[in-house]
Design a protein around this motif. Structure first.
Motif, short mmCIF file in Angstrom:
data_model
loop_
_atom_site.label_atom_id
_atom_site.label_comp_id
_atom_site.label_asym_id
_atom_site.label_seq_id
_atom_site.Cartn_x
_atom_site.Cartn_y
_atom_site.Cartn_z
N GLY A 104 30.27 8.61 24.07
CA GLY A 104 30.92 9.77 23.63
C GLY A 104 30.05 10.68 23.97
O GLY A 104 30.57 12.73 24.13
N VAL A 105 29.25 10.87 25.09
CA VAL A 105 28.32 12.26 25.62
C VAL A 105 29.21 12.06 26.58
O VAL A 105 29.95 11.79 27.29
N GLY A 106 28.89 13.66 26.80
CA GLY A 106 29.85 14.45 27.96
C GLY A 106 29.48 13.84 29.33
O GLY A 106 28.11 13.86 29.75
N THR A 107 30.15 14.34 30.17
CA THR A 107 30.05 13.35 31.52
C THR A 107 30.43 14.43 32.46
O THR A 107 31.81 14.79 32.03
N PHE A 108 30.43 14.29 33.53
CA PHE A 108 31.62 14.95 34.72
C PHE A 108 32.07 13.33 35.48
O PHE A 108 31.14 13.21 36.20
N VAL A 109 33.20 13.80 35.82
CA VAL A 109 34.02 12.92 36.71
C VAL A 109 34.78 13.43 37.88
O VAL A 109 35.41 14.88 37.44
N PRO A 110 34.99 12.52 38.85
CA PRO A 110 36.24 13.09 39.79
C PRO A 110 37.23 14.09 39.60
O PRO A 110 37.91 13.40 38.15
N ALA A 111 38.06 15.16 39.66
CA ALA A 111 38.83 15.80 39.14
C ALA A 111 40.54 14.68 38.82
O ALA A 111 40.59 15.15 38.08
N GLU A 112 40.57 13.95 39.88
CA GLU A 112 41.35 13.27 39.57
C GLU A 112 41.55 11.70 38.92
O GLU A 112 42.09 10.89 39.13
N ALA A 113 40.14 11.28 38.64
CA ALA A 113 39.88 9.94 38.43
C ALA A 113 40.97 9.42 36.95
O ALA A 113 40.35 10.89 36.13
N GLU A 114 40.46 8.57 36.85
CA GLU A 114 41.84 7.59 36.13
C GLU A 114 40.61 6.80 34.91
O GLU A 114 39.30 6.84 35.16
N PRO A 115 41.58 7.04 33.62
CA PRO A 115 40.15 6.20 32.73
C PRO A 115 39.91 5.00 32.85
O PRO A 115 41.29 4.26 33.79
N PRO A 116 38.78 4.42 32.16
CA PRO A 116 38.23 4.54 31.87
C PRO A 116 36.99 5.47 31.59
O PRO A 116 36.31 5.21 33.51
N HIS A 117 36.47 6.30 32.13
CA HIS A 117 35.79 7.52 31.98
C HIS A 117 34.08 6.99 31.28
O HIS A 117 33.77 6.98 30.10
N LEU A 118 32.88 6.99 32.15
CA LEU A 118 31.67 6.30 31.79
C LEU A 118 30.81 7.26 32.11
O LEU A 118 30.77 7.75 33.53
N CYS A 119 29.90 7.57 31.31
CA CYS A 119 28.60 8.46 32.18
C CYS A 119 27.54 7.33 33.03
O CYS A 119 27.89 6.45 32.70
N SER A 120 26.53 7.35 33.56
CA SER A 120 25.58 7.50 33.89
C SER A 120 25.19 6.17 32.96
O SER A 120 24.92 4.60 34.37
#
Length: 209
Positions: A104-120
């Motif tokens: 649940g931590v905020g992170t940045f991903v490429p604008a077109e990235a598909e989920p799942p979105h994960l932090c480092s």
């Protein structure tokens, strides 16, 4: 861990400078109340304390404020956008802000990235060596799926979340498919399904049991 099928596999924030050593525009960029909002592409809206909103375009290196349009100066708004990006409070051009799908931590991903979105901290990729927190065993990641542990069923009909050794891990964890390190390359190697929180990356792959 759950046997699923047979197979033939943090950023530091920059400290503020001593504003007494900066020129006026740079000092105001650091100290004045402003809110930066990313727009499309490399454009950012800057809401100033006066109530005015200006648009900074990093690609064109322009701002709609009078200081830039009349004087042609690198204004406080352009500088503030740079500060927000450098200190990781605003996404750089081409990226967007999201919440990590695991912690649940905020992170940045490429604008077109598909989920799942994960932090480092949570990001695992195919080929990563990981440690099973429950047993200490090393495994090689095959894939991080976009499905939850309480959705994926394994032989026997139960879900990954309901598997007896996975109790205590979040039921909505993403499922990671991995193979035990010692089995990689063997004719009958197997891929197992784990809740992501049960695995941690091993930076030193020589630490093999």
């Amino acid at each position: 861990m759950a046997d699923s099928h047979h197979t033939p596999a943090r950023k530091r924030t920059a400290l503020a400078p001593d504003v007494r050593r900066l020129d006026e525009r740079a000092a105001r960029a650091w100290t004045e109340r402003m809110a930066v909002r990313p727009l499309a592409g490399a454009r950012y809206a800057v809401d100033s304390d006066s109530g005015a909103t200006y648009v900074v375009d990093l690609d064109a290196r322009t701002c709609t404020c009078p200081d830039y349009e009349i004087r042609g100066e690198t204004c406080k708004h352009m500088r503030r956008v740079g500060i927000e990006i450098t200190t990781h409070r605003a996404p750089p051009p081409g990226e967007r802000a999201v919440d990590c799908g695991v912690c649940g931590v905020g992170t940045f991903v490429p604008a077109e990235a598909e989920p799942p979105h994960l932090c480092s901290n949570c990001l695992l990729e195919s080929g990563d060596v990981v440690r099973d927190r429950a047993t200490g065993d090393r495994l090689v990641v095959g894939a991080v799926t976009d499905r939850r542990a309480d959705e994926v069923r394994v032989p026997g009909g139960q879900t990954v979340a309901d598997y007896e050794t996975n109790t205590g891990y979040p039921r909505d964890d993403l499922v990671v498919e991995a193979t035990y390190l010692g089995d990689v390359g063997r004719e009958n190697d197997r891929t197992y399904s784990f809740p992501l929180s049960r695995l941690e990356r091993v930076d030193d792959a020589t630490l093999v049991d």
